[in-house]
Design a protein around this motif. Sequence first.
Motif, PDB file in Angstrom:
ATOM      1  N   ARG A  33       0.844  -1.189   0.000  1.00 37.23           N
ATOM      2  CA  ARG A  33       0.000   0.000   0.000  1.00 37.23           C
ATOM      3  C   ARG A  33       0.887   1.249   0.000  1.00 37.23           C
ATOM      4  O   ARG A  33       2.003   1.217   0.531  1.00 37.23           O
ATOM      5  CB  ARG A  33      -0.913   0.008   1.222  1.00 37.23           C
ATOM      6  CG  ARG A  33      -0.214   0.419   2.504  1.00 37.23           C
ATOM      7  CD  ARG A  33      -1.064   0.144   3.735  1.00 37.23           C
ATOM      8  NE  ARG A  33      -0.503   0.729   4.936  1.00 37.23           N
ATOM      9  CZ  ARG A  33       0.554   0.266   5.583  1.00 37.23           C
ATOM     10  NH1 ARG A  33       1.174  -0.811   5.130  1.00 37.23           N
ATOM     11  NH2 ARG A  33       0.992   0.867   6.679  1.00 37.23           N
ATOM     12  N   PRO A  34       0.425   2.350  -0.611  1.00 40.46           N
ATOM     13  CA  PRO A  34       1.220   3.582  -0.600  1.00 40.46           C
ATOM     14  C   PRO A  34       1.444   4.066   0.827  1.00 40.46           C
ATOM     15  O   PRO A  34       0.535   4.034   1.659  1.00 40.46           O
ATOM     16  CB  PRO A  34       0.343   4.570  -1.384  1.00 40.46           C
ATOM     17  CG  PRO A  34      -0.573   3.714  -2.195  1.00 40.46           C
ATOM     18  CD  PRO A  34      -0.821   2.488  -1.367  1.00 40.46           C
ATOM     19  N   SER A  37       1.399  10.028   3.359  1.00 39.25           N
ATOM     20  CA  SER A  37       2.186  11.225   3.081  1.00 39.25           C
ATOM     21  C   SER A  37       1.340  12.452   3.363  1.00 39.25           C
ATOM     22  O   SER A  37       0.149  12.350   3.672  1.00 39.25           O
ATOM     23  CB  SER A  37       2.662  11.235   1.624  1.00 39.25           C
ATOM     24  OG  SER A  37       1.595  11.562   0.759  1.00 39.25           O
ATOM     25  N   ASP A  40      -1.488  12.961   0.152  1.00 35.53           N
ATOM     26  CA  ASP A  40      -2.275  11.841  -0.364  1.00 35.53           C
ATOM     27  C   ASP A  40      -3.784  12.065  -0.274  1.00 35.53           C
ATOM     28  O   ASP A  40      -4.569  11.164  -0.559  1.00 35.53           O
ATOM     29  CB  ASP A  40      -1.899  10.546   0.359  1.00 35.53           C
ATOM     30  CG  ASP A  40      -2.062  10.646   1.881  1.00 35.53           C
ATOM     31  OD1 ASP A  40      -2.668  11.638   2.351  1.00 35.53           O
ATOM     32  OD2 ASP A  40      -1.581   9.746   2.589  1.00 35.53           O
TER      33      ASP A  40
END
Length: 249
Positions: A33-34, A37, A40
């Motif tokens: 998963r990203p 940040s 986002d």
Amino acid sequence: MALSWVFKKQLKIFIFLAVILFAIVGGVIYYFRPAPSCFDNKLNQNEERIDCGGECEACVIDPKNLIVSWARPFEVTPGIYDAAALIENPNLYYGSQEIEYTFLLYSDNVLIASKDGKTFLNPREKFMIFESGILTKERFATRATIEIKEVKWKKFDKERANILVSSKTFDNAPNGLVKVVLRNQTLFSIKNVFVAVILNDSAGNAIGVSTSKINEISAEMTKDVYFTWRSPIQLASSTEVYLRTNLTE
């Protein structure tokens, strides 16, 4: 009818394998998963609001107002004017995909013309807003103002285009000519570059303005941009150049 012992065993094996497969797929999705940040568009990592507070930059609850350095009319021919305003957005990370504005032209204190327009607003930039062909019905415009409607602020983190103004020269014959040389210092083409030029007299007052849009500057290449005027421009003491690319797209 009672389930056979073999079928029950097969069902248990199927359920067991399904659980294992679900766990593996879920683990892979979770692992890849990203990472959270500050850009986002999600409320995470102890943020107070989406992408601000907590681990991120402090939330801008009340963004700073845009700064209007000046707004002025420029006569093209009798009854036809250009209008320009020098604007600064002091907010480091916040801009807007679109702002709406209105130029108002006055003869002394009497409103004689207006013109609406739209543009984008990058974070932390100084730029010129320009509108041409404003009709005043032969009346002489002595001053101009600009009204900017309420800005819908949004956070942006796109990197600015690395374009260098290599040189700028002014020639006052016959009506004024400015040559600006731009250099793309990146390894990729940069598209839709907006260039604005302001000529100032010895007192620092704008005596001429012009704009141009460059469709593309190839990687590591230079681009010559020329600006001319219909009416004679007196010798300018200084030339300002402002570059913009849309960081809100």
